[in-house]
Write a protein that holds these residues in place. Sequence first.
Motif, PDB file in Angstrom:
ATOM      1  N   MET A  83       0.842  -1.206   0.000  1.00 28.35           N
ATOM      2  CA  MET A  83       0.000   0.000   0.000  1.00 28.35           C
ATOM      3  C   MET A  83       0.878   1.257   0.000  1.00 28.35           C
ATOM      4  N   ALA A  84       0.404   2.269  -0.723  1.00 27.71           N
ATOM      5  CA  ALA A  84       1.165   3.536  -0.737  1.00 27.71           C
ATOM      6  C   ALA A  84       1.022   4.225   0.614  1.00 27.71           C
ATOM      7  N   ALA A  85       2.113   4.801   1.072  1.00 29.09           N
ATOM      8  CA  ALA A  85       2.048   5.522   2.355  1.00 29.09           C
ATOM      9  C   ALA A  85       1.328   6.858   2.167  1.00 29.09           C
ATOM     10  N   ILE A  86       1.696   7.544   1.085  1.00 32.52           N
ATOM     11  CA  ILE A  86       1.118   8.874   0.834  1.00 32.52           C
ATOM     12  C   ILE A  86       0.647   8.957  -0.614  1.00 32.52           C
ATOM     13  N   GLU A  87      -0.555   9.457  -0.798  1.00 29.19           N
ATOM     14  CA  GLU A  87      -1.063   9.663  -2.172  1.00 29.19           C
ATOM     15  C   GLU A  87      -1.667  11.057  -2.286  1.00 29.19           C
ATOM     16  N   PHE A  88      -1.229  11.790  -3.267  1.00 31.92           N
ATOM     17  CA  PHE A  88      -1.832  13.086  -3.599  1.00 31.92           C
ATOM     18  C   PHE A  88      -2.523  12.908  -4.947  1.00 31.92           C
ATOM     19  N   SER A  89      -3.843  13.108  -4.985  1.00 29.28           N
ATOM     20  CA  SER A  89      -4.573  12.981  -6.257  1.00 29.28           C
ATOM     21  C   SER A  89      -5.126  14.337  -6.658  1.00 29.28           C
ATOM     22  N   SER A  90      -4.548  14.910  -7.691  1.00 24.81           N
ATOM     23  CA  SER A  90      -4.986  16.215  -8.243  1.00 24.81           C
ATOM     24  C   SER A  90      -5.223  17.250  -7.140  1.00 24.81           C
ATOM     25  N   VAL A  91      -4.256  17.372  -6.242  1.00 25.36           N
ATOM     26  CA  VAL A  91      -4.434  18.268  -5.094  1.00 25.36           C
ATOM     27  C   VAL A  91      -4.073  19.708  -5.444  1.00 25.36           C
ATOM     28  N   SER A  92      -5.027  20.592  -5.184  1.00 24.58           N
ATOM     29  CA  SER A  92      -4.761  22.022  -5.305  1.00 24.58           C
ATOM     30  C   SER A  92      -5.117  22.662  -3.973  1.00 24.58           C
ATOM     31  N   TYR A  93      -4.371  23.701  -3.630  1.00 26.19           N
ATOM     32  CA  TYR A  93      -4.680  24.416  -2.400  1.00 26.19           C
ATOM     33  C   TYR A  93      -4.558  25.917  -2.632  1.00 26.19           C
ATOM     34  N   ARG A  94      -5.660  26.599  -2.374  1.00 25.94           N
ATOM     35  CA  ARG A  94      -5.657  28.056  -2.507  1.00 25.94           C
ATOM     36  C   ARG A  94      -5.638  28.671  -1.110  1.00 25.94           C
ATOM     37  N   MET A  95      -4.674  29.567  -0.881  1.00 28.01           N
ATOM     38  CA  MET A  95      -4.548  30.165   0.441  1.00 28.01           C
ATOM     39  C   MET A  95      -5.665  31.188   0.666  1.00 28.01           C
ATOM     40  N   PRO A  96      -5.938  31.537   1.939  1.00 25.57           N
ATOM     41  CA  PRO A  96      -7.034  32.491   2.198  1.00 25.57           C
ATOM     42  C   PRO A  96      -6.873  33.808   1.436  1.00 25.57           C
ATOM     43  N   ASN A  97      -5.617  34.203   1.119  1.00 26.58           N
ATOM     44  CA  ASN A  97      -5.429  35.462   0.379  1.00 26.58           C
ATOM     45  C   ASN A  97      -5.571  35.286  -1.137  1.00 26.58           C
ATOM     46  N   GLY A  98      -5.973  34.081  -1.544  1.00 29.39           N
ATOM     47  CA  GLY A  98      -6.257  33.842  -2.962  1.00 29.39           C
ATOM     48  C   GLY A  98      -5.111  33.241  -3.761  1.00 29.39           C
ATOM     49  N   VAL A  99      -3.926  33.168  -3.171  1.00 25.91           N
ATOM     50  CA  VAL A  99      -2.761  32.628  -3.904  1.00 25.91           C
ATOM     51  C   VAL A  99      -2.899  31.107  -4.031  1.00 25.91           C
ATOM     52  N   LEU A 100      -2.640  30.617  -5.256  1.00 25.86           N
ATOM     53  CA  LEU A 100      -2.707  29.171  -5.477  1.00 25.86           C
ATOM     54  C   LEU A 100      -1.357  28.571  -5.057  1.00 25.86           C
ATOM     55  N   ALA A 101      -1.326  27.984  -3.859  1.00 26.19           N
ATOM     56  CA  ALA A 101      -0.051  27.495  -3.301  1.00 26.19           C
ATOM     57  C   ALA A 101       0.303  26.103  -3.822  1.00 26.19           C
ATOM     58  N   LEU A 102      -0.697  25.286  -4.098  1.00 30.79           N
ATOM     59  CA  LEU A 102      -0.463  23.970  -4.723  1.00 30.79           C
ATOM     60  C   LEU A 102      -1.374  23.867  -5.932  1.00 30.79           C
ATOM     61  N   ASP A 103      -0.797  23.422  -7.035  1.00 29.62           N
ATOM     62  CA  ASP A 103      -1.545  23.420  -8.284  1.00 29.62           C
ATOM     63  C   ASP A 103      -1.528  22.024  -8.906  1.00 29.62           C
ATOM     64  N   ASN A 104      -2.607  21.304  -8.660  1.00 31.14           N
ATOM     65  CA  ASN A 104      -2.819  20.002  -9.299  1.00 31.14           C
ATOM     66  C   ASN A 104      -1.635  19.031  -9.051  1.00 31.14           C
ATOM     67  N   ILE A 105      -1.399  18.744  -7.808  1.00 31.95           N
ATOM     68  CA  ILE A 105      -0.282  17.860  -7.441  1.00 31.95           C
ATOM     69  C   ILE A 105      -0.732  16.395  -7.461  1.00 31.95           C
ATOM     70  N   ASP A 106       0.026  15.599  -8.177  1.00 31.65           N
ATOM     71  CA  ASP A 106      -0.200  14.148  -8.196  1.00 31.65           C
ATOM     72  C   ASP A 106       1.095  13.479  -7.793  1.00 31.65           C
TER      73      ASP A 106
END
Lengths: 274, 244
Positions: A1-24
Amino acid sequence: MAAIEFSSVSYRMPNGVLALDNIDMTIKEGELVAIVGGNGAGKTTLLKHLNGLLKPSRGEVRIFGKSTKDSSVAQLSREVGLVFQNSDHQLFSESVKAEIAFGLRNFGFSESEIESRIEEVVNYYGLAEMLDRAPMTLSGGEKKRLCIATVMAWEPKILALDEPTVGQDYLNKLRLRDVVKSLLRKGRTVLIVSHDLEFLWPFKPRTIVMGMGKILADAPADQIYLDSELLEKSGLRQPQLAMLANALGRDRPFSDADEAANWVKGLFVRRYDE
Amino acid sequence: MAQVLLEGLKFRYQRSVIHNLDPRVKLLLTAMLFAFSLIGSNFYQEAITFCLIAIPAVLARVLRRLMKLMVFAIPFSLFIILLNIWGGGTILHSFVIAIRFIEIVSSTSLFFVTTSPDELEYVLRWFRFPRDFVFAFATSIRFVPVMMIDLNQIIDAQKSRGLEIEKGGPIKRIRNLVPVLVPLIVTALVRSGELAEAMEARGYGAVKKPTSLFNLKLQSNDLMALSIIIPGFIALILLYLVMI
């Protein structure tokens, strides 16, 4: 089993900056992964997704198959130990012993188990002699080891280190390397976020290069470290042994100075024979 | 909670008619709005003051931030209403006092969100406050966002060690703050020591009356603003007197 999986992860900070953009990405159990990149690349933001301090705006993060959306930070931290860059942000207790016991008490360990685990980690991380000292009075290297010890006391399966070498002298870096090696021997999954490619080089880890919240490259260290253009673009400097290999036109970096010296000597011998 | 409060008081660099004003004009405007909040004795007067605060807030493009702060102030206002009714006040009067509280918070915030710590320093210096006091005050304001970042990082670090800050009864919750407050205070003390050393190394205190690179001077836009603010407020005071 994979320990860590990121599937199309994006994260937008409260100030609107896209800190993570589609991480796989997928990280296997027992794997060592280095996450490198310049300031503001999104490395620490990515790390904070591991124990649910941040939840993805889009996509999903799974730790051992379980989505971080379904668990609290405390539940996830039992599996994922995060050691932050600034040790002073973590240490508050009156003694090293109390500092290590803090996390164990939060996770509900019995007093007898707390005692035995404290004894184990202080011996392991060379802190036995300073058990009763106030953490604030320790040196930078000792503080860093204590921070790792406080997390490793509850034995998380995954350990993520954020810039572990910042402010550390050469000897402390060597000690840190030993700590990482021993964790890998124990089968732990280790993630290291760092700018310090010289520190990472001896491990030859799988290296993920980040920039502007995206994964720019994900490949073995040998491959990444020879790509001076990519590293420069990411605000990083090639390790010296990789730089030397590049300058000599070699297709893979040298493992250490001895290998480089032997290779150069070999060139002279060949010339002499010719 | 603290984050909302600090966000509502934090200065952000941007260009607007209000931001570009001389800080003394902004202080006068804020002082007048503050005074009107206190003078207002009925619902209509408080409503007028509310509009008066909203106009510069719209011009400065900070209305949304002020609204957030107002929402933050609502629980305190409710507490004021209850306290006042308990003390024998009428519902309408209690309501007016609660609005007054929100207006005081908003008008003060309007000054801080549109005035940089540097400008604040110039104003205090213009008022001839002692230099050390001005420096300490301006520095403490300047370091609020930095401490906010520290606070968030410390909370993250302790949460990662299994601390559940919002869990348990009131006593437990207060005790849960110890692992957060100790590193925060230690970090702040270390930073202030480092700053003091750095300032001394850069000659702070070498002369009694140092020269200043920047001196406040009223520009045409400031004079125009004053020509609107002062007569406008005199007219409103007269209107208030008539309304009484």
